[in-house]
Design an enzyme around this catalytic site. Structure first.
Site, PDB file in Angstrom:
ATOM      1  N   ASP A   1     -35.433  30.382   9.533  1.00 57.86           N
ATOM      2  CA  ASP A   1     -35.298  28.921   9.664  1.00 57.86           C
ATOM      3  C   ASP A   1     -35.145  28.584  11.141  1.00 57.86           C
ATOM      4  O   ASP A   1     -34.131  28.919  11.753  1.00 57.86           O
ATOM      5  CB  ASP A   1     -34.100  28.410   8.857  1.00 57.86           C
ATOM      6  CG  ASP A   1     -34.128  26.897   8.687  1.00 57.86           C
ATOM      7  OD1 ASP A   1     -34.771  26.214   9.512  1.00 57.86           O
ATOM      8  OD2 ASP A   1     -33.507  26.399   7.730  1.00 57.86           O
TER       9      ASP A   1
ATOM     10  N   HIS B   1     -36.118  14.505   6.254  1.00 58.86           N
ATOM     11  CA  HIS B   1     -37.166  15.217   5.519  1.00 58.86           C
ATOM     12  C   HIS B   1     -38.000  16.059   6.469  1.00 58.86           C
ATOM     13  O   HIS B   1     -38.653  15.542   7.365  1.00 58.86           O
ATOM     14  CB  HIS B   1     -38.057  14.230   4.770  1.00 58.86           C
ATOM     15  CG  HIS B   1     -38.993  14.920   3.829  1.00 58.86           C
ATOM     16  ND1 HIS B   1     -38.601  15.340   2.574  1.00 58.86           N
ATOM     17  CD2 HIS B   1     -40.285  15.304   3.977  1.00 58.86           C
ATOM     18  CE1 HIS B   1     -39.620  15.935   1.982  1.00 58.86           C
ATOM     19  NE2 HIS B   1     -40.652  15.946   2.806  1.00 58.86           N
TER      20      HIS B   1
ATOM     21  N   SER C   1     -29.587  15.821   0.341  1.00 56.12           N
ATOM     22  CA  SER C   1     -30.038  17.179   0.657  1.00 56.12           C
ATOM     23  C   SER C   1     -29.285  18.189  -0.195  1.00 56.12           C
ATOM     24  O   SER C   1     -28.133  17.968  -0.565  1.00 56.12           O
ATOM     25  CB  SER C   1     -29.782  17.489   2.141  1.00 56.12           C
ATOM     26  OG  SER C   1     -30.142  18.819   2.426  1.00 56.12           O
TER      27      SER C   1
ATOM     28  N   LYS D   1     -28.352  21.655   6.898  1.00 56.07           N
ATOM     29  CA  LYS D   1     -28.651  20.325   7.444  1.00 56.07           C
ATOM     30  C   LYS D   1     -27.347  19.582   7.725  1.00 56.07           C
ATOM     31  O   LYS D   1     -27.195  18.934   8.748  1.00 56.07           O
ATOM     32  CB  LYS D   1     -29.507  19.513   6.465  1.00 56.07           C
ATOM     33  CG  LYS D   1     -30.988  19.820   6.566  1.00 56.07           C
ATOM     34  CD  LYS D   1     -31.833  18.851   5.742  1.00 56.07           C
ATOM     35  CE  LYS D   1     -33.294  19.294   5.773  1.00 56.07           C
ATOM     36  NZ  LYS D   1     -34.143  18.535   4.860  1.00 56.07           N
TER      37      LYS D   1
ATOM     38  N   CYS E   1     -43.773  24.356  -3.270  1.00 52.27           N
ATOM     39  CA  CYS E   1     -42.423  23.911  -2.939  1.00 52.27           C
ATOM     40  C   CYS E   1     -42.195  22.559  -3.624  1.00 52.27           C
ATOM     41  O   CYS E   1     -43.082  22.040  -4.278  1.00 52.27           O
ATOM     42  CB  CYS E   1     -42.272  23.775  -1.430  1.00 52.27           C
ATOM     43  SG  CYS E   1     -43.529  22.677  -0.709  1.00 52.27           S
TER      44      CYS E   1
ATOM     45  N   GLU F   1     -42.612  22.135   9.893  1.00 45.95           N
ATOM     46  CA  GLU F   1     -43.434  22.843   8.888  1.00 45.95           C
ATOM     47  C   GLU F   1     -42.920  24.261   8.655  1.00 45.95           C
ATOM     48  O   GLU F   1     -42.639  24.996   9.617  1.00 45.95           O
ATOM     49  CB  GLU F   1     -44.883  22.956   9.383  1.00 45.95           C
ATOM     50  CG  GLU F   1     -45.729  21.747   9.116  1.00 45.95           C
ATOM     51  CD  GLU F   1     -46.166  21.593   7.657  1.00 45.95           C
ATOM     52  OE1 GLU F   1     -45.840  22.462   6.828  1.00 45.95           O
ATOM     53  OE2 GLU F   1     -46.817  20.577   7.377  1.00 45.95           O
TER      54      GLU F   1
ATOM     55  N   ARG G   1     -35.603  25.385  12.375  1.00 40.97           N
ATOM     56  CA  ARG G   1     -35.565  23.930  12.530  1.00 40.97           C
ATOM     57  C   ARG G   1     -34.415  23.477  13.431  1.00 40.97           C
ATOM     58  O   ARG G   1     -33.327  24.033  13.390  1.00 40.97           O
ATOM     59  CB  ARG G   1     -35.422  23.264  11.154  1.00 40.97           C
ATOM     60  CG  ARG G   1     -36.678  23.353  10.328  1.00 40.97           C
ATOM     61  CD  ARG G   1     -36.479  22.788   8.955  1.00 40.97           C
ATOM     62  NE  ARG G   1     -35.636  23.635   8.123  1.00 40.97           N
ATOM     63  CZ  ARG G   1     -35.368  23.405   6.845  1.00 40.97           C
ATOM     64  NH1 ARG G   1     -35.838  22.326   6.270  1.00 40.97           N
ATOM     65  NH2 ARG G   1     -34.623  24.228   6.150  1.00 40.97           N
TER      66      ARG G   1
ATOM     67  N   GLU H   1     -41.071  17.878   7.636  1.00 42.04           N
ATOM     68  CA  GLU H   1     -42.517  17.755   7.420  1.00 42.04           C
ATOM     69  C   GLU H   1     -43.063  18.925   6.602  1.00 42.04           C
ATOM     70  O   GLU H   1     -42.748  20.081   6.855  1.00 42.04           O
ATOM     71  CB  GLU H   1     -43.193  17.761   8.796  1.00 42.04           C
ATOM     72  CG  GLU H   1     -44.689  17.841   8.768  1.00 42.04           C
ATOM     73  CD  GLU H   1     -45.262  17.855  10.183  1.00 42.04           C
ATOM     74  OE1 GLU H   1     -44.641  18.439  11.094  1.00 42.04           O
ATOM     75  OE2 GLU H   1     -46.338  17.280  10.372  1.00 42.04           O
ATOM     76  N   CYS H   2     -43.899  18.606   5.603  1.00 39.39           N
ATOM     77  CA  CYS H   2     -44.545  19.643   4.801  1.00 39.39           C
ATOM     78  C   CYS H   2     -45.895  19.086   4.372  1.00 39.39           C
ATOM     79  O   CYS H   2     -45.989  18.384   3.351  1.00 39.39           O
ATOM     80  CB  CYS H   2     -43.692  20.014   3.594  1.00 39.39           C
ATOM     81  SG  CYS H   2     -44.494  21.182   2.475  1.00 39.39           S
TER      82      CYS H   2
HETATM   83 ZN   LIG Z   1     -42.834  22.124   1.275  1.00 44.31          ZN
END
Ligand SMILES: [Zn+2]
Length: 219
Positions: free
Chosen positions: A141, A65, A164, A169, A79, A107, A143, A67-68
C-alpha cells in the site's frame, strides 16, 4: 523545464500543498454536487472533491475514494470500488451534506494502473492481492493522504465521519490533522468474483468487513 525567474532575478517561492483552482456545478444521477478542482503542488496531481450541501466544520460525512479505473468506470467485479463510490455518493446526498474526495494517483493502492493490471494477472494465477504486489517488487500500500487532508482543510472541515472499512485511512487522516469522529462502514455485498479479494483485505489488510461471515457459501 526552465524555472520561472522573478523580475529581480530571484526564483519565486515554490508552492506546496493543494491549491483550489476551480468550482463547477456537477449535476449527476445521484444529485447536484459542486466539483471543486485542486492542484496538488507536492505531487503534481489534479484532484477533485465532490461537495454536496452545506458542509459545516465537524462530523462531515466524508469518503476518500482511491481512484480505480477498472472498478469505477468499467464495473469490474475484481474489487468493490465502483459500488463503494456509488454508495458513498448516494450516502452524502441522503445525508443532505457531505464530500467525496476522488483521489487520483491511488490506482492499485498507489502502484499505478499498469502495475495494478499486472497484479490482477498474478491474482488470476492464484496469488492474493498482497502477494501479487510483493511479487512485483512493489509496496502492498503506497497511498498518501496528504493531499486529501489538505483538501478537507481547505473546505474548512475539522472532523469527519469517514465512510471507509480501512483503518489505515483513518490513521492517515488523523496524522495529517483531521479528526475522525466516527468510521462509517461501507459494506458492499460480495460476489463470486471478489470474495477471495475481500477476504484478503479483511485478513491481511485489517479491513473491517464483518458482513463476509454471512457468505461462507461463496467459493
Ligand atoms: Zn478497485
Amino acid at each position: 523545464m526552465t524555472e520561472k525567474v522573478g523580475v529581480l532575478g530571484k526564483k519565486p517561492p515554490r508552492r506546496t500543498g493543494v491549491e483550489r483552482v476551480v468550482n463547477a456545478p456537477l449535476p449527476t444521477v445521484y444529485g447536484t454536487f459542486q466539483a471543486i478542482g485542486y492542484l496538488d503542488h507536492d505531487r503534481g496531481d489534479e484532484q477533485v472533491a465532490l461537495v454536496y450541501g452545506d458542509l459545516g466544520t465537524d462530523g462531515v460525512l466524508t469518503r476518500l475514494h482511491s481512484e480505480c479505473l477498472t472498478g469505477d468506470a468499467f464495473g469490474s467485479q475484481h474489487c468493490e470500488c465502483g459500488d463503494q463510490l456509488v454508495s458513498a455518493l448516494r450516502a452524502v446526498v441522503a445525508e443532505g451534506a457531505g464530500v467525496v474526495v476522488y483521489l487520483r494517483g491511488h490506482e492499485g493502492r498507489g502502484i499505478g494502473l499498469l502495475a495494478k493490471l499486472r497484479a490482477m494477472a498474478l491474482q488470476a494465477e492464484g496469488l492474493d492481492t498482497v502477494e501479487a504486489n510483493l511479487a512485483l517488487g512493489l509496496p502492498v500500500d503506497a497511498r498518501d493522504y496528504g493531499a486529501a487532508a489538505g483538501i478537507l482543510q481547505d473546505l474548512g472541515i475539522r472532523s469527519v465521519r469517514l465512510l471507509s472499512n480501512n483503518p489505515r485511512k483513518r490513521e492517515a487522516l488523523v496524522r495529517h490533522g483531521i479528526q475522525v469522529a466516527e468510521q462509517v462502514p461501507l459494506l458492499i455485498p460480495p460476489c463470486e468474483n471478489n470474495i477471495t479479494y475481500l477476504r484478503t483485505k479483511r485478513e491481511r489488510l485489517d479491513h473491517h468487513l464483518p458482513h463476509l461471515d454471512a457468505v461462507a457459501h461463496l467459493s
